[in-house]
Motif scaffolding. Sequence first.
Motif, PDB file in Angstrom:
ATOM      1  N   UNK A  14      27.021  30.378  -2.894  1.00 46.20           N
ATOM      2  CA  UNK A  14      25.875  30.429  -1.986  1.00 46.20           C
ATOM      3  C   UNK A  14      26.395  30.564  -0.555  1.00 46.20           C
ATOM      4  N   UNK A  15      25.620  31.234   0.294  1.00 43.95           N
ATOM      5  CA  UNK A  15      26.028  31.365   1.694  1.00 43.95           C
ATOM      6  C   UNK A  15      25.046  32.238   2.453  1.00 43.95           C
ATOM      7  N   UNK A  16      25.200  32.315   3.785  1.00 43.12           N
ATOM      8  CA  UNK A  16      24.285  33.138   4.577  1.00 43.12           C
ATOM      9  C   UNK A  16      24.545  34.619   4.333  1.00 43.12           C
ATOM     10  N   UNK A  17      23.461  35.399   4.110  1.00 46.96           N
ATOM     11  CA  UNK A  17      23.674  36.810   3.780  1.00 46.96           C
ATOM     12  C   UNK A  17      23.015  37.805   4.718  1.00 46.96           C
ATOM     13  N   UNK A  18      21.815  37.487   5.232  1.00 47.35           N
ATOM     14  CA  UNK A  18      21.106  38.458   6.072  1.00 47.35           C
ATOM     15  C   UNK A  18      20.890  37.845   7.452  1.00 47.35           C
ATOM     16  N   UNK A  19      21.369  38.540   8.482  1.00 44.05           N
ATOM     17  CA  UNK A  19      21.274  37.984   9.840  1.00 44.05           C
ATOM     18  C   UNK A  19      20.356  38.775  10.763  1.00 44.05           C
ATOM     19  N   UNK A  20      19.844  39.920  10.272  1.00 40.94           N
ATOM     20  CA  UNK A  20      18.940  40.737  11.083  1.00 40.94           C
ATOM     21  C   UNK A  20      17.696  41.038  10.273  1.00 40.94           C
ATOM     22  N   UNK A  99      10.508  21.989   8.286  1.00 38.17           N
ATOM     23  CA  UNK A  99      11.807  22.645   8.202  1.00 38.17           C
ATOM     24  C   UNK A  99      11.799  23.853   7.266  1.00 38.17           C
ATOM     25  N   UNK A 100      12.854  24.608   7.346  1.00 39.57           N
ATOM     26  CA  UNK A 100      13.045  25.795   6.518  1.00 39.57           C
ATOM     27  C   UNK A 100      13.468  25.408   5.098  1.00 39.57           C
ATOM     28  N   UNK A 101      13.156  26.287   4.131  1.00 38.88           N
ATOM     29  CA  UNK A 101      13.680  26.099   2.765  1.00 38.88           C
ATOM     30  C   UNK A 101      14.712  27.195   2.463  1.00 38.88           C
ATOM     31  N   UNK A 102      15.369  27.677   3.506  1.00 34.98           N
ATOM     32  CA  UNK A 102      16.433  28.672   3.347  1.00 34.98           C
ATOM     33  C   UNK A 102      17.701  27.918   2.929  1.00 34.98           C
ATOM     34  N   UNK A 103      17.791  27.610   1.642  1.00 32.92           N
ATOM     35  CA  UNK A 103      18.858  26.712   1.151  1.00 32.92           C
ATOM     36  C   UNK A 103      20.149  27.498   0.947  1.00 32.92           C
ATOM     37  N   UNK A 104      20.992  27.542   1.981  1.00 29.94           N
ATOM     38  CA  UNK A 104      22.093  28.509   1.981  1.00 29.94           C
ATOM     39  C   UNK A 104      23.478  27.894   1.866  1.00 29.94           C
ATOM     40  N   UNK A 105      23.565  26.592   1.575  1.00 30.40           N
ATOM     41  CA  UNK A 105      24.889  25.975   1.669  1.00 30.40           C
ATOM     42  C   UNK A 105      25.593  25.764   0.329  1.00 30.40           C
TER      43      UNK A 105
END
Length: 506
Positions: A14-20, A99-105
């Motif tokens: 899991x990790x951050x994928x889209x930044x734009x 809060x966000x539910x962008x569970x990226x960790x």
Amino acid sequence: GQLPTWLQGILLRNGPGMHTIGDSKYNHWFDGLALLHSFTFKNGEVYYRSKYLRSDTYNCNIEANKIVVSEFGTMAYPDPCKNIFAKAFSYLSHTIPEFTDNCLINIMKTGDDFYATGETNFIRKINPQTLETLEKVDYNKYVAVNVATSHPHYDSDGNVLNMGTSIVDKGKTKYVLFKIPSSVPEQEKKKSCFKHLEVVCSITSRSLLHPSYYHSFGLTENYIIFIEQPFKLDIIKMATAYIRGVSWASCLAYNKDDKTWFHFIDRKTKKEVSTKFYSDALVFFHHVNAYEEDGHIIFDLIAYTDNSLYDMFYLKNLNKDFEENTKLTSIPTCKRFVVPLQYDKDAEVGSNLVRLASTTATAVMEKDGSIYCQPETLCEGIELPRINYDYNGKKYKYVFATKVQWSPVPTKIAKFNTQTKEMLHWGQDHCWPSEPVFVPRPDAKEEDDGVVLTCVVKSDPKEAPFLLILDAKTFTELGRAIVNVEMHMDLHGMFIPEQVVKTETE
């Protein structure tokens, strides 16, 4: 190369994928929309897939074609023609915003289920085989926490232990330790494990308006270790961040003149050890492991002398000259603290209470009865530490980690022996490996009998990334699976053995 025939299952990352999104960009790398990816090992072959986590955050942003949900380092603002005053008012009435539910960790296993996790009160259930996003779980419905760690622990029965901070009662800020059972009673099969969540204990924050930030905690056979570091969240600033137009990240501050306090909770009595143990100011994200020996608690963590790491990952700093230009002002250091639980209460002021010959760490008796701990430095320049989890909470030898120098991007992976201090490396030019995951060989008798898996991204985007399989004992390469897709650098994940995946689908 060749894969060991016994290696069957799924490596889930899991990790951050889209930044734009549309014309809008996140400010920070840790804000990106979560991208799950997996490597499935089956009969000597490897299958790859990836999928964005379809969180509510993802759906809202994609639908609006811009960032509309705030993340840690990026504050998002609604359409000004929608009544901004109503919005601002609702923010004021809730000290802690939605809060966000962008569970990226990370990925967490609860019972037979798997969840993508971040550091808010939301987690998202996922299907580990298809990477499909399933229901959203709000911890807050079961326990009063506003944030929670994405590094839970699992006990021998498979129960999940985790910690979160409760800011709900104004002025009664506390850290809450909770347990999610691995199964529910037969007659309640329809109910989720979360309905049986139990609060183990809570620790009052030393500063009610400035709770400590933490990313992980420690566990031994009899104790839970929580470290209250002087890297703190300012609740008042956080409550007004939206109105002031700043990100929540700007509400975190490190005080280098403060102390770091150690809390030890007895797992049987659920009471905190009453002695006050402390150390100098430090910042840390990852515990490595902890265990007990002769009346002492020994815990290892990766510590910094400042909080510059977070600032490195602002996207404005992640340019093409990133590798050359970005220098940490504090190198990550693996430190071992040794805390004597049984000691002579009449010991002389100034005397060292550590009685273990195997360490140079000290614990010195102070005038007021508190104990000042100074660590032993085991090694420098490692991060994202993993161990053979069968040794979690027990005396252990090996740490598998990424090797970082003065740049926060890992260039090698390492195997470190905490007893002999020897280090083995794997590295190649222009390769950025991710957190190494150790998978034990079935019926292994030795701690390092197994393989280490890591996803490797090339710094040249024209070169294909690959999954690397190393023999954990010798650190020699057994094989690699080259993937012809653009792969992102990820954060954390887990290996799910085939038999666990099977029960999941049955």
